[in-house]
Design a protein around this motif. Structure first.
Motif, PDB file in Angstrom:
ATOM      1  N   HIS A 112     -83.125  30.148  24.549  1.00 14.82           N
ATOM      2  CA  HIS A 112     -82.414  31.400  24.781  1.00 14.82           C
ATOM      3  C   HIS A 112     -83.371  32.416  25.412  1.00 14.82           C
ATOM      4  O   HIS A 112     -84.513  32.576  24.949  1.00 14.82           O
TER       5      HIS A 112
ATOM      6  N   LYS B 232     -86.187  35.908  16.407  1.00 13.09           N
ATOM      7  CA  LYS B 232     -84.912  36.377  16.955  1.00 13.09           C
ATOM      8  C   LYS B 232     -84.389  35.380  17.984  1.00 13.09           C
ATOM      9  O   LYS B 232     -85.157  34.812  18.756  1.00 13.09           O
ATOM     10  N   ASN B 233     -83.080  35.155  17.987  1.00 14.99           N
ATOM     11  CA  ASN B 233     -82.427  34.264  18.960  1.00 14.99           C
ATOM     12  C   ASN B 233     -83.079  32.881  18.959  1.00 14.99           C
ATOM     13  O   ASN B 233     -83.386  32.317  20.015  1.00 14.99           O
TER      14      ASN B 233
ATOM     15  N   GLN C  50     -75.938  40.127  12.973  1.00 13.77           N
ATOM     16  CA  GLN C  50     -75.047  39.555  13.977  1.00 13.77           C
ATOM     17  C   GLN C  50     -75.474  38.146  14.387  1.00 13.77           C
ATOM     18  O   GLN C  50     -74.624  37.296  14.663  1.00 13.77           O
ATOM     19  N   SER C  51     -76.772  37.908  14.440  1.00 11.47           N
ATOM     20  CA  SER C  51     -77.263  36.640  14.973  1.00 11.47           C
ATOM     21  C   SER C  51     -77.912  35.740  13.930  1.00 11.47           C
ATOM     22  O   SER C  51     -78.418  34.671  14.267  1.00 11.47           O
TER      23      SER C  51
ATOM     24  N   THR D 234     -79.981  30.593  12.168  1.00 13.09           N
ATOM     25  CA  THR D 234     -79.433  31.184  13.383  1.00 13.09           C
ATOM     26  C   THR D 234     -77.909  31.078  13.321  1.00 13.09           C
ATOM     27  O   THR D 234     -77.370  30.005  13.036  1.00 13.09           O
ATOM     28  N   ARG D 235     -77.213  32.174  13.586  1.00 12.00           N
ATOM     29  CA  ARG D 235     -75.743  32.198  13.513  1.00 12.00           C
ATOM     30  C   ARG D 235     -75.169  31.684  14.840  1.00 12.00           C
ATOM     31  O   ARG D 235     -75.207  32.380  15.862  1.00 12.00           O
TER      32      ARG D 235
ATOM     33  N   TYR E 115     -72.473  33.622  17.243  1.00  9.72           N
ATOM     34  CA  TYR E 115     -72.962  34.720  18.074  1.00  9.72           C
ATOM     35  C   TYR E 115     -73.407  34.228  19.451  1.00  9.72           C
ATOM     36  O   TYR E 115     -73.340  34.959  20.445  1.00  9.72           O
ATOM     37  N   PHE E 116     -73.845  32.970  19.512  1.00  9.60           N
ATOM     38  CA  PHE E 116     -74.401  32.427  20.748  1.00  9.60           C
ATOM     39  C   PHE E 116     -73.427  31.539  21.528  1.00  9.60           C
ATOM     40  O   PHE E 116     -73.814  30.929  22.515  1.00  9.60           O
TER      41      PHE E 116
END
Length: 263
Positions: free
Chosen positions: A102, A111-112, A188-189, A235-236, A239-240
């Motif tokens: 990502h 993150k991400n 959120q993520s 990791t959600r 969201y991706f």
């Protein structure tokens, strides 16, 4: 057991620190999780291991930190495995894998933490190798949901290892628990997950494996605090989803950007 990551406040259960098993879980019935992938990541003289899962015959999802290394990497994806200590007849080994991390992935706070791997050869779908569904972009796994994580990671914090796939049941936790434990937690993520009693967890070697809730992969094993089994960050996936769909379209059109392995 699962490849769930345990890290320091900002330290991922990086697979290269040692593959482990799920703590507090149990061995699964052989080939009952046909979507699972075992990643062998070679970086010069170093070899590390991670988990992943098949979402399309030519695509596997995993954690970005698994491939976040300097130098040329060679990744072998093994599908259809139960005991990774030998080459079972059910196994499909795919080499020369490319990948896309990502673009907003960051080692700081992980993150991400998501990567999509493009398989050079499409997987042969059969009783040992199958795909798993991912959620819609607006599908939100709720607090209290009972989920499972599988993998070949450590079975104890002292480094005991297993060669067979193991699985542990974990619950989606209140977000404030992870907000308190991890200053860089992003609701959120990320998903806050763990065992209320702190006796069950994913650990080193489980990174990249899926958090499966009601037969869908909702999360990816990302990180935790070093020396602690609770809580863990996943990791959600929902969201991706837009990013995943975009990359899958590029895969189909053979427009995958050059990966670090092809430099």
């Amino acid at each position: 057991m699962l490849l769930l990551l345990l890290l320091t406040s900002a330290f991922v259960l990086v697979p290269w620190t040692g593959a482990g098993r799920i703590i507090g879980g149990c061995e699964v019935e052989p080939h009952s999780r046909p979507y699972m992938a075992y990643l062998i990541i070679e970086n010069g003289v170093e070899t590390s291991f991670c988990g992943g899962f098949l979402i399309r015959p030519d695509a596997v999802l995993s954690a970005a930190h698994c491939v976040d290394k300097k130098g040329k990497l060679n990744i072998t994806v093994i599908l259809g495995a139960h005991n990774i200590s030998y080459q079972e007849e059910s196994q499909q080994r795919i080499q020369d894998t490319q990948w896309v991390i990502h673009p907003k992935y960051s080692r700081v706070g992980f993150k991400n933490d998501i990567v999509l791997l493009k398989l050079k050869e499409k997987a042969r779908i059969n009783e040992y190798v199958e795909m798993i569904s991912i959620p819609m972009s607006n599908e939100y796994v709720r607090q209290g949901a009972e989920c499972e994580v599988a993998g070949w990671g450590q079975t104890s914090m002292t480094g005991n290892r297993t060669n067979v796939m193991r699985e542990v049941e974990l619950k989606v936790q209140k977000e404030k628990i992870c907000q308190k434990a991890f200053p860089k937690y992003q609701r959120q993520s990320m998903i806050c997950v763990g065992d209320d009693y702190g006796k069950k967890s994913s650990y080193k070697g489980d990174s990249g494996g899926p958090l499966v809730c009601k037969q869908k992969a909702h999360g990816i094993v990302s990180y935790g605090r070093k020396g602690h089994l609770f809580p863990k960050i996943f990791t959600r996936i929902s969201y991706f989803v837009p990013w995943i769909r975009e990359q899958l379209r590029k895969f189909a059109l053979q427009e995958l950007p050059d990966s670090p392995s092809s430099d």
